[in-house]
Design a protein around this motif. Structure first.
Motif, PDB file in Angstrom:
ATOM      1  N   ASP A 198       0.847  -1.194   0.000  1.00  8.81           N
ATOM      2  CA  ASP A 198       0.000   0.000   0.000  1.00  8.81           C
ATOM      3  C   ASP A 198       0.880   1.241   0.000  1.00  8.81           C
ATOM      4  N   SER A 242       0.909  -9.752   0.057  1.00 14.34           N
ATOM      5  CA  SER A 242       0.227  -8.460   0.092  1.00 14.34           C
ATOM      6  C   SER A 242       0.307  -7.857   1.492  1.00 14.34           C
ATOM      7  N   LEU A 251      -1.558  -4.942   1.776  1.00 12.89           N
ATOM      8  CA  LEU A 251      -2.695  -4.034   1.682  1.00 12.89           C
ATOM      9  C   LEU A 251      -3.586  -4.185   2.900  1.00 12.89           C
ATOM     10  N   ASP A 304      -7.282  -3.619   5.056  1.00 10.79           N
ATOM     11  CA  ASP A 304      -8.627  -4.132   4.794  1.00 10.79           C
ATOM     12  C   ASP A 304      -9.461  -3.059   4.092  1.00 10.79           C
ATOM     13  N   ARG A 348      -9.213  -4.203  -2.072  1.00 12.68           N
ATOM     14  CA  ARG A 348      -8.046  -5.083  -1.918  1.00 12.68           C
ATOM     15  C   ARG A 348      -8.092  -6.296  -2.853  1.00 12.68           C
ATOM     16  N   VAL A 362      -4.596 -13.488   1.755  1.00 12.48           N
ATOM     17  CA  VAL A 362      -5.557 -12.708   2.537  1.00 12.48           C
ATOM     18  C   VAL A 362      -6.456 -13.635   3.344  1.00 12.48           C
TER      19      VAL A 362
END
Length: 258
Positions: free
Chosen positions: A56, A142, A144, A146, A150, A246
């Motif tokens: 991110d 990842s 990223l 929440d 995503r 994730v």
């Protein structure tokens, strides 16, 4: 060997290859080498270090973060457009020459799924072994947060990776090296080594694992004459890795929490 009668001369084609890779995966390979050098000279062991894939750029600012992700994807695809331009300029449309379509055919999906199932599972085993023996960094697919975008961004990033790598390092490179008179085995090995080089930031496991994958993909590409089945396979492998990270984060011991 394909003839160069309607194409630029050998010297120009060689320069073209260097330029394409200089703005794409060749530059990534050099970056990965520098990153790997930093990792092996760091105080920590390799498996105590992490390599993050999709990160991110603007934590806490979801719209700005989304804008950056879309920019990264679009910018990465420019060299693919460049290769299509070079091929088309010589009267070799990418669709006919490399077997790259806007949408995969039914057989592309079937072949791609079969390849993904075989390589994806063995790749995970190789990664775990390499990390266990201290030859690989811990891969974080990842970081990223929440955010609502995503999963779509992870899927888009996986597809982008597949398009860039398979069009450039598989189809384009093997095609051009064949036109320059390279033997198949030499071209396949070069393509596989380039593929391994830009994964070196992950460690030796990433390098050798992707090199083996490159040799398999080169063999299948020559057999099928189309990039699309291998592009589909690569996309499926990365989608499962990204989205699976994730879903499984914090639930399995070998996957770092995000």
């Amino acid at each position: 060997m394909e003839q160069l009668e309607t194409l630029p001369g050998r010297r120009i084609l060689t320069k073209e290859i260097w330029l394409v890779f200089g703005v794409s995966l060749g530059a990534s390979g050099l970056s990965a080498l520098i990153s790997f050098t930093g990792s092996i000279t760091a105080p920590k062991a390799l498996n105590d270090q992490t390599a993050s894939l999709v990160t991110d750029a603007a934590p806490g600012r979801p719209w700005l973060g989304l804008a950056w992700q879309l920019f990264y994807v679009a910018n990465a695809l420019v060299p693919v457009a460049l290769t299509a331009h070079f091929l088309g300029r010589g009267g070799e449309p990418i669709r006919r020459t490399l077997g790259v379509d806007w949408r995969p055919r039914g057989m592309d999906w079937l072949r791609g799924a079969a390849v993904a199932a075989g390589i994806g599972g063995s790749g995970l085993v190789l990664y775990l072994l390499a990390r266990n023996f201290g030859a690989n960094l811990t891969i974080v697919p990842s970081t990223l947060g929440d955010v609502w975008w995503r999963i779509p961004v992870l899927v888009l990033s996986a597809i982008q990776n597949a398009v860039v790598e398979e069009v450039i390092v598989l189809g384009y490179l093997l095609h051009r090296l064949g036109q320059l008179g390279w033997a198949d085995w030499k071209a396949d090995l070069t393509s596989a080594a380039v593929r391994g080089s830009y994964h070196l930031y992950q460690g030796l496991g990433g390098f050798f694992g992707n090199m083996v994958m490159g040799l398999i993909f080169a063999r299948l590409y020559r057999r099928w004459g189309r990039v699309m089945p291998l592009l589909v396979a690569h996309a499926l492998i990365d989608i499962v890795a990204f989205v699976g990270s994730v879903a499984l984060a914090g639930k399995v011991s070998w996957l770092p929490e995000q």
